[in-house]
Design a protein around this motif. Structure first.
Motif, mmCIF file in Angstrom:
data_model
loop_
_atom_site.group_PDB
_atom_site.id
_atom_site.type_symbol
_atom_site.label_atom_id
_atom_site.label_comp_id
_atom_site.label_asym_id
_atom_site.label_seq_id
_atom_site.Cartn_x
_atom_site.Cartn_y
_atom_site.Cartn_z
ATOM 1 N N THR A 119 9.340 7.189 2.071
ATOM 2 C CA THR A 119 9.455 6.581 0.740
ATOM 3 C C THR A 119 10.628 7.118 -0.066
ATOM 4 O O THR A 119 10.740 6.826 -1.252
ATOM 5 N N ALA B 23 -2.747 -4.391 -6.000
ATOM 6 C CA ALA B 23 -1.703 -3.545 -5.395
ATOM 7 C C ALA B 23 -2.323 -2.430 -4.558
ATOM 8 O O ALA B 23 -1.829 -2.113 -3.463
ATOM 9 N N ALA B 24 -3.413 -1.824 -5.053
ATOM 10 C CA ALA B 24 -4.066 -0.754 -4.301
ATOM 11 C C ALA B 24 -4.614 -1.267 -2.971
ATOM 12 O O ALA B 24 -4.505 -0.592 -1.935
ATOM 13 N N ASP B 25 -5.188 -2.464 -2.978
ATOM 14 C CA ASP B 25 -5.711 -3.042 -1.739
ATOM 15 C C ASP B 25 -4.583 -3.345 -0.745
ATOM 16 O O ASP B 25 -4.722 -3.137 0.467
ATOM 17 N N ILE B 26 -3.468 -3.868 -1.258
ATOM 18 C CA ILE B 26 -2.334 -4.170 -0.380
ATOM 19 C C ILE B 26 -1.810 -2.893 0.265
ATOM 20 O O ILE B 26 -1.540 -2.852 1.477
ATOM 21 N N MET B 27 -1.667 -1.838 -0.528
ATOM 22 C CA MET B 27 -1.161 -0.577 0.015
ATOM 23 C C MET B 27 -2.138 0.018 1.022
ATOM 24 O O MET B 27 -1.725 0.583 2.044
ATOM 25 N N ALA B 28 -3.439 -0.104 0.746
ATOM 26 C CA ALA B 28 -4.433 0.419 1.681
ATOM 27 C C ALA B 28 -4.379 -0.337 3.005
ATOM 28 O O ALA B 28 -4.455 0.258 4.085
ATOM 29 N N GLU B 29 -4.242 -1.666 2.933
ATOM 30 C CA GLU B 29 -4.167 -2.464 4.154
ATOM 31 C C GLU B 29 -2.876 -2.160 4.920
ATOM 32 O O GLU B 29 -2.881 -2.079 6.156
ATOM 33 N N ALA B 30 -1.776 -1.986 4.182
ATOM 34 C CA ALA B 30 -0.516 -1.630 4.837
ATOM 35 C C ALA B 30 -0.635 -0.280 5.535
ATOM 36 O O ALA B 30 -0.134 -0.094 6.659
ATOM 37 N N GLY B 31 -1.297 0.670 4.888
ATOM 38 C CA GLY B 31 -1.510 1.968 5.516
ATOM 39 C C GLY B 31 -2.358 1.876 6.763
ATOM 40 O O GLY B 31 -2.095 2.547 7.765
ATOM 41 N N ARG B 32 -3.394 1.029 6.716
ATOM 42 C CA ARG B 32 -4.256 0.854 7.893
ATOM 43 C C ARG B 32 -3.469 0.258 9.052
ATOM 44 O O ARG B 32 -3.579 0.720 10.203
#
Length: 352
Positions: A214, A162-171
């Motif tokens: 959010t 989940a942390a990786d998905i959120m980081a990629e979404a932020g990028r």
């Protein structure tokens, strides 16, 4: 043994229960492991439940725990020998991943392109004798079960994924260009709710894109709840919408009286003074905001200082059902806005 799947036709618990019943006929009941099923009954569960109701010996070994909590599931995964997933040869579910993440092998139907290994154990799809043979072999051979457990490839925790998905979404969000203009038709109401249609269309895009940040809950059939605090709408508009505007918001009050401060501005411009509206519990009201001229997107703040709990547990601010924008200098827009507020206009939603 543990089976985490709905009791339905797709997972064929009738086959599983039949194998267990045959196992009990061949062996002393004390030597047959218990089976715990955590899924709720669904379409096609009648045959499996009928077998369970009519076989007292089976009822003593098969335990249905629908709606098991996450803590209970975690304990069941830790205590089971292995898990059984009878979802068909082409089915992979979160339950398979969760089992492997807990270090427990999975017994599942064989697929032509999926060799055993990595903690996966197979039986012939749709074959009760093959399933029973695999169950007996695994329960009587601790060494084989341990070999399957050791072969499990360690999986990353869901929190890391989940942390990786959120980081990629932020990028991706940071690299994205400006949001294109929303397809808002002046004078016509746009619903901000979950739209169920077979084809994609612009109303879906507006409902998802207009809610910025959010501070919003998920869309529902009637509209959407804001979260307590300041929620924001962002409405990039197309050509011809740079002048002064009228913006209408169709609000819904939560189960208790609620005060909301509303403020509109153009992005990068000065905000107009906020207005405060008090909605009685459950009331619906249309509020009109003046929007100053400018080239930037229209931004609206909906600020509710008090959180109101819903019966299902959500804490909400205010409800929003729809919005409508009209140009101040367009009599056609203003008339269409008035008609959309007073009358239910029946027309096909655009697909574009």
């Amino acid at each position: 043994m543990l089976c985490v799947a709905p009791l339905d036709a797709a997972h064929d618990h009738r086959l599983v229960f039949g194998a267990w019943l045959e196992w009990l006929r061949r062996r002393d009941a004390a030597s047959v492991p218990d089976l715990v099923c955590t899924g709720a009954p669904g379409w096609g569960a009648e045959a499996a439940l009928a077998l369970l109701d009519n076989a007292p010996t089976l009822r003593g070994k098969v335990h249905l725990l629908p709606g098991a909590s996450e803590a209970m599931l975690d304990a069941l995964y830790r205590q089971c020998l292995f898990t059984l997933h009878n979802g068909g040869p082409a089915r992979w579910s979160g339950a398979v991943t969760d089992s492997l993440a807990h270090g427990k092998p999975v017994l599942m139907p064989a697929a032509g392109d999926q060799p055993p290994g990595g903690g996966l154990l197979h039986f012939e799809a749709g074959s009760e004798p093959s399933l029973l043979a695999a169950l007996e072999a695994l329960s009587s051979d601790p060494a084989a079960l341990e070999q399957a457990r050791v072969a499990i490839v360690p999986l990353r925790p869901w929190a890391d994924v989940a942390a990786d998905i959120m980081a990629e979404a932020g990028r991706l969000a940071a690299e994205a260009g400006p949001t294109p203009p929303l397809p808002l038709r002046p004078g016509y109401r746009t619903p901000l709710r979950r739209l169920r249609h077979r084809h994609q269309h612009s109303a879906m895009a507006v409902a998802e894109t207009a809610r910025a940040g959010t501070q919003w809950h998920a869309l529902e059939e009637w509209g959407v709840w804001s979260r307590p605090g300041a929620a924001r709408l962002s409405l990039p508009l197309g050509e011809g919408m740079a002048g002064a505007l009228h913006l209408e918001l169709d609000l819904r009050g939560p189960p208790q009286d609620q005060a909301v401060a509303l403020q509109a501005r153009r992005k990068g411009g000065k905000a107009l003074p906020a207005i405060e509206v008090v909605l009685p519990a459950g009331a619906e009201r249309t509020v009109t905001l003046a929007v100053p001229p400018g080239d930037g997107a229209v931004e609206v703040l909906l600020d509710c200082a008090r959180a109101v709990p819903l019966p299902e547990g959500l804490r909400v601010g205010i409800g929003l059902r729809a919005l409508c924008v009209a140009r101040d200098d367009s009599m056609e827009d203003r008339l269409a806005m008035l008609e959309s507020r007073r009358f239910k206009v029946v027309e096909a939603l655009p697909r574009g």
